[in-house]
Design a protein around this motif. Structure first.
Motif, PDB file in Angstrom:
ATOM      1  N   ILE A 267       0.871   2.507  -2.639  1.00 18.94           N
ATOM      2  CA  ILE A 267      -0.426   2.409  -1.970  1.00 18.94           C
ATOM      3  C   ILE A 267      -1.149   3.742  -2.143  1.00 18.94           C
ATOM      4  CG2 ILE A 267      -1.618   2.076   0.237  1.00 18.94           C
ATOM      5  CD1 ILE A 267       0.695   0.341   1.130  1.00 18.94           C
ATOM      6  N   GLN A 268      -2.404   3.688  -2.576  1.00 19.90           N
ATOM      7  CA  GLN A 268      -3.167   4.897  -2.840  1.00 19.90           C
ATOM      8  C   GLN A 268      -4.439   4.932  -1.991  1.00 19.90           C
ATOM      9  OE1 GLN A 268      -3.563   6.188  -6.960  1.00 19.90           O
ATOM     10  NE2 GLN A 268      -2.172   4.584  -7.641  1.00 19.90           N
ATOM     11  N   GLN A 269      -4.855   6.153  -1.651  1.00 19.27           N
ATOM     12  CA  GLN A 269      -6.131   6.416  -0.976  1.00 19.27           C
ATOM     13  C   GLN A 269      -6.239   5.689   0.373  1.00 19.27           C
ATOM     14  OE1 GLN A 269      -9.530   5.903  -3.547  1.00 19.27           O
ATOM     15  NE2 GLN A 269      -8.421   6.602  -5.338  1.00 19.27           N
ATOM     16  N   ALA A 270      -5.160   5.691   1.126  1.00 20.46           N
ATOM     17  CA  ALA A 270      -5.232   5.186   2.494  1.00 20.46           C
ATOM     18  C   ALA A 270      -5.836   6.283   3.375  1.00 20.46           C
ATOM     19  CB  ALA A 270      -3.850   4.797   2.998  1.00 20.46           C
ATOM     20  N   GLU A 271      -6.803   5.928   4.195  1.00 17.85           N
ATOM     21  CA  GLU A 271      -7.503   6.915   5.016  1.00 17.85           C
ATOM     22  C   GLU A 271      -6.822   7.075   6.371  1.00 17.85           C
ATOM     23  OE1 GLU A 271     -11.937   7.818   6.972  1.00 17.85           O
ATOM     24  OE2 GLU A 271     -11.596   6.079   5.669  1.00 17.85           O
ATOM     25  N   VAL A 272      -6.688   8.307   6.803  1.00 20.98           N
ATOM     26  CA  VAL A 272      -6.108   8.605   8.112  1.00 20.98           C
ATOM     27  C   VAL A 272      -7.199   8.450   9.170  1.00 20.98           C
ATOM     28  CG1 VAL A 272      -4.971  10.339   9.528  1.00 20.98           C
ATOM     29  CG2 VAL A 272      -4.450  10.192   7.083  1.00 20.98           C
ATOM     30  N   LEU A 273      -7.024   7.506  10.092  1.00 22.57           N
ATOM     31  CA  LEU A 273      -7.984   7.296  11.171  1.00 22.57           C
ATOM     32  C   LEU A 273      -7.594   8.063  12.423  1.00 22.57           C
ATOM     33  CD1 LEU A 273      -8.600   3.437  10.873  1.00 22.57           C
ATOM     34  CD2 LEU A 273      -9.850   5.296   9.780  1.00 22.57           C
ATOM     35  N   TYR A 274      -6.331   8.017  12.779  1.00 25.70           N
ATOM     36  CA  TYR A 274      -5.806   8.689  13.973  1.00 25.70           C
ATOM     37  C   TYR A 274      -4.515   9.378  13.595  1.00 25.70           C
ATOM     38  CZ  TYR A 274      -8.511   7.162  18.102  1.00 25.70           C
ATOM     39  OH  TYR A 274      -9.464   6.995  19.069  1.00 25.70           O
ATOM     40  N   VAL A 275      -4.246  10.504  14.214  1.00 27.57           N
ATOM     41  CA  VAL A 275      -2.939  11.152  14.126  1.00 27.57           C
ATOM     42  C   VAL A 275      -2.395  11.187  15.546  1.00 27.57           C
ATOM     43  CG1 VAL A 275      -1.657  13.199  13.459  1.00 27.57           C
ATOM     44  CG2 VAL A 275      -3.666  12.508  12.140  1.00 27.57           C
ATOM     45  N   GLY A 276      -1.596  10.200  15.880  1.00 26.64           N
ATOM     46  CA  GLY A 276      -1.105  10.053  17.245  1.00 26.64           C
ATOM     47  C   GLY A 276      -1.464   8.689  17.794  1.00 26.64           C
TER      48      GLY A 276
END
Length: 404
Positions: A267-276
């Motif tokens: 899987i490529q270029q997955a965006e981080v929405l939340y950390v936690g």
């Protein structure tokens, strides 16, 4: 008779000409205009200027003044406000905008800051941007009317998936909202029986042919994962059992087949929405109510306002990260997590949109690509962890001096 008629005709023509000259003279046109007052030379010609009465100076004609549009109060953001923020007075300011503004004409703006305090933003509001009624929720419980604030961050055509992380598989927890990550998956591959769907080798049950033919019990004691081999040195058939030797740090069970491993960038270029873990705005509201109730009154007797905490979407020691990806990638990730596939996140450079084309990595591929030569069989080897090896203790010949 003819002469008299001719003379009368001439007199009529003369009379008509005289009347025409009089009419032209009254209108200011023709040679009689000066005598009849139609072209008074003392009157200045109209050349688009006016006399202001000061020494005969003239000024150009001015256009009629344009009406200035009226102004009206509009509440705007004093600072950048993230989505899901409970609005307080210090986040707002009032500006004067012309009534011709389309937002004012539509009735979507607010004129008083008190109309917004306690509301929650459904979207990000930039500094200086006016608040419009569709951008706000009535209260934290009204969040359900438009969904969670997390859903507002998910791009169209993608979904949000929670993924467990630690400092080893989560890029040392260096991810931040807005980063892009790639997912590397390592799968264990084993041989299975095509009929049973179980891991090979199958259990082996041996029989006694003579007992089977005579109707007697014909099964040998049960043997698992073994096979029969003829041993020439003893001229007999022996049962061979799998080894149960294991090594520290290995993720396979001694006595069972060692799975083959293959790693691929899936899987490529997955965006981080939340950390936690996502924080519920309703909980924030309850915390605010409790904080205001516990606040001590100031010198003027008023309780100072408690600033509303804005969800940072970033925990100090997170154990989960929320990623945005396509539905197909989400299915692959869900399957991999259910099957216990090893997954590691790789952090990308900001703005990097490269689509990598990679080759699956396995032990044979590493050997072939890296030119690794498998050592020849020898009579000795080095254990991976010498601390785990129980070396024999030699007794000293001189008990008084162990070094001897």
């Amino acid at each position: 008779m003819r002469l008299r008629t001719f003379i009368l005709l001439i007199l009529v023509l003369i009379l008509v000409a005289a009347v025409a000259l009089l009419l032209l003279g009254n209108s200011g046109i023709g040679p009689l205009s000066g005598f009849l007052g139609g072209g008074d030379s003392d009157t200045p010609a109209d050349n688009g200027t006016t006399d202001n009465g000061d020494n005969g100076a003239e000024e150009p004609l001015q256009p009629p003044p344009t009406a200035t549009p009226g102004l009206e109060n509009v509440v705007v953001a004093r600072v950048n406000i993230p989505v899901g923020t409970m609005i307080t007075d210090e986040l707002l300011e009032v500006q004067r905008w012309p009534r011709t503004n389309i937002a004012l004409q539509g009735g979507y703006t607010f004129t008083d800051t008190n109309q917004l305090i306690g509301r929650i933003t459904k979207v990000d509001v930039a500094r200086g941007q006016s608040f419009l009624s569709p951008m706000l929720a009535l209260n934290p419980t009204d969040i359900a009317s438009f969904g969670s604030d997390l859903a507002l961050y998910v791009p169209f055509g993608e979904v949000a998936v929670a993924f467990p992380v630690d400092r080893f598989n989560g890029a040392a927890l260096a991810m931040r909202p807005g980063d892009l990550v790639d997912l590397m998956m390592t799968m264990r591959v084993v041989d299975i029986d095509p009929q049973f769907g179980t891991i090979l080798p199958n259990n082996v049950a041996r029989i006694i042919n003579s007992a089977l033919l005579n109707g007697q019990p014909f099964l040998f004691p049960e043997v698992k994962d073994g096979r029969l081999e003829f041993i020439p040195e003893i001229n007999q058939v022996a049962a061979i059992y799998p080894s149960d030797i294991g090594q520290d740090g290995q993720d396979f069970t001694p006595g069972l087949p060692i799975p083959k491993r293959v790693t691929q960038l899936t899987i490529q270029q997955a965006e981080v929405l939340y950390v936690g873990t996502w924080e519920d705005p309703r909980i924030l509201e309850q915390e605010q109510i409790a904080a205001r109730a516990a606040a001590q009154p100031g010198e003027d007797g008023n309780v100072p306002p408690t600033p509303t905490p804005i969800p940072s979407r970033l925990e100090d020691q997170p154990d989960v990260v929320i990623l945005s990806m396509s539905s197909q990638d989400a299915l692959a990730l869900n399957w991999a997590m259910i099957r216990g596939v090893d997954i590691n996140l790789a952090l990308r450079s900001p703005g990097d949109q490269t689509v990598f084309v990679t080759t699956s990595v396995s032990l044979p591929q590493i050997i072939d690509q890296g030119g690794l030569a498998i050592p020849e069989q020898s009579n000795f080897d080095l254990h991976p962890s010498m601390e785990d090896v129980n070396l024999p203790v030699l007794e000293s010949e001189n008990p008084n001096n162990p070094d001897e």
